[in-house]
Motif scaffolding. Structure first.
Motif, mmCIF file in Angstrom:
data_model
loop_
_atom_site.group_PDB
_atom_site.id
_atom_site.type_symbol
_atom_site.label_atom_id
_atom_site.label_comp_id
_atom_site.label_asym_id
_atom_site.label_seq_id
_atom_site.Cartn_x
_atom_site.Cartn_y
_atom_site.Cartn_z
ATOM 1 N N ALA A 13 1.068 -1.033 0.235
ATOM 2 C CA ALA A 13 0.290 -0.116 0.199
ATOM 3 C C ALA A 13 0.562 1.381 0.148
ATOM 4 C CB ALA A 13 -0.963 -0.085 1.688
ATOM 5 N N TYR A 15 3.570 1.456 -1.711
ATOM 6 C CA TYR A 15 4.013 2.136 -3.367
ATOM 7 C C TYR A 15 2.992 2.840 -4.155
ATOM 8 C CZ TYR A 15 8.185 -1.467 -2.379
ATOM 9 O OH TYR A 15 9.142 -1.752 -1.642
ATOM 10 N N SER A 16 2.044 1.900 -3.467
ATOM 11 C CA SER A 16 0.468 2.634 -4.330
ATOM 12 C C SER A 16 0.327 4.135 -3.956
ATOM 13 C CB SER A 16 -0.301 1.571 -3.987
ATOM 14 O OG SER A 16 -2.147 2.624 -4.514
ATOM 15 N N SER A 19 2.851 6.387 -5.230
ATOM 16 C CA SER A 19 2.686 6.097 -6.726
ATOM 17 C C SER A 19 1.288 8.008 -7.180
ATOM 18 C CB SER A 19 2.525 4.915 -7.400
ATOM 19 O OG SER A 19 2.163 5.290 -9.063
ATOM 20 N N LEU A 20 0.184 7.273 -6.481
ATOM 21 C CA LEU A 20 -0.886 8.627 -5.980
ATOM 22 C C LEU A 20 -0.971 9.453 -5.661
ATOM 23 C CD1 LEU A 20 -3.268 5.587 -4.763
ATOM 24 C CD2 LEU A 20 -3.612 6.228 -6.780
#
Length: 324
Positions: A13, A15-16, A19-20
């Motif tokens: 999560a 990493y996500s 990125s977001l």
């Protein structure tokens, strides 16, 4: 309005979320809503943008990024080659930006300014979620009608030297700034990231990093060299190529990955900028492709065979696999 992610619960999560957050900043710039990006930064954030200058503080950085927003124009900011590394409550990211700024012309054409550059960003995890602590962008190349970006500094003046680059790979690249290898990623992600490491090392003339993308006995075939055998020859020839072209950028997308045990194959689609029309502005068109075979060596994925195929290709022609 762009939304910024909050708390994360796991490494995947994280990493996500990073990125977001990065994507949300660019969505805001692309839409011209730069007033919403201040929340993405820490109060003591630092930023250096090669064509704009530097700024500090969340408000100062948000104000600087207003000069990368162009309300009323056609704007496309495409992020490619993203790599994120996380070390406890700190994160580091590299990415390429491909930009188009312009206006619609007659007969479906676009009066456009095209540019490309690379980012390094560092992040800090806070009680409110991940926030950007440092942001650096280096403009690599540009082409087209410069009037669309009249506030940018694109050329040195007569008798003046080039300014110092704002990114130095040997100091700033996330592969060096955080521990390796990175946990919490799928094997397909780790395979795709070999291409990103290869491109970054070559484009930033960081040849010690480039060398980590190949096995000792790797073979490759690329224009203009033809067949090459062994990591020493491959890296040596690519070093000669890069030294003669300081504005090189290997932007790639739509990796097709297949992993079987300690072996993998990957198809890579290279983005070669061209002057767009309204019809092709968002089309998935590529100027070349790579075909690669990779091997897991001491816990690190590396190319053992790589071949470059120049020629235009559309996404519809791409092979099947785990697309990244």
């Amino acid at each position: 309005m762009a939304a910024f992610p909050n708390d994360v619960e796991s490494t995947a999560a994280d990493y996500s979320a990073v990125s977001l957050l990065f994507s949300a900043v660019h969505t805001a710039m692309e839409s011209g809503e730069t007033h919403v990006v201040e929340d993405a930064f820490l109060p003591h954030t630092q930023a250096a943008i090669s064509q704009l200058g530097s700024a500090s503080g969340a408000n100062g950085v948000a104000s600087l990024l207003q000069h990368m927003a162009f309300p009323g124009k056609l704007v496309r900011y495409r992020i490619v080659n993203p790599y994120i590394a996380i070390d406890n409550d700190r994160a580091s990211q590299s990415a390429y930006l491909l930009g188009t700024v312009g206006t619609e012309a007659t007969n479906g054409g676009i009066d456009a300014f095209l540019f490309g550059g690379h980012y390094v960003a560092t992040y800090q995890q806070t009680a409110a979620g991940w926030r950007i602590a440092d942001l650096r962008f280096q403009l690599d190349w540009n082409h087209g009608d410069r009037r669309h970006v009249s506030g940018w500094t694109l050329d040195k003046g007569p008798g003046r030297t080039n300014p110092s680059p704002v990114i130095v790979s040997e100091l700033d690249a996330p592969w060096r700034a955080t521990r390796q290898p990175q946990p919490g990623k799928t094997e397909a992600q780790l395979v795709a990231e070999v291409c990103i490491r290869y491109a970054w090392g070559l484009d930033q003339a960081d040849f010690s990093l480039l060398a980590t993308a190949f096995t000792d006995n790797a073979v490759a075939e690329m224009v203009p060299f033809g067949p090459m055998s062994g990591r020493r020859e491959i890296v040596g020839r690519l070093k000669d190529l890069r030294n003669g072209q300081p504005y090189m950028q290997h932007a790639a997308s739509d990796f097709v990955v297949n992993v079987r045990g300690d072996r993998a194959t990957m198809q890579i689609h290279r983005i070669v900028p061209f002057m767009p029309t309204m019809e092709t502005l968002d089309a998935p068109i590529f100027g070349a492709r790579y075909e690669g075979r990779l091997r897991l060596e001491d816990g690190v994925w590396k190319f053992e065979w790589l071949q470059y195929f120049p020629g235009w290709i559309s996404l519809a022609e791409a092979g099947e696999g785990d697309r990244r």
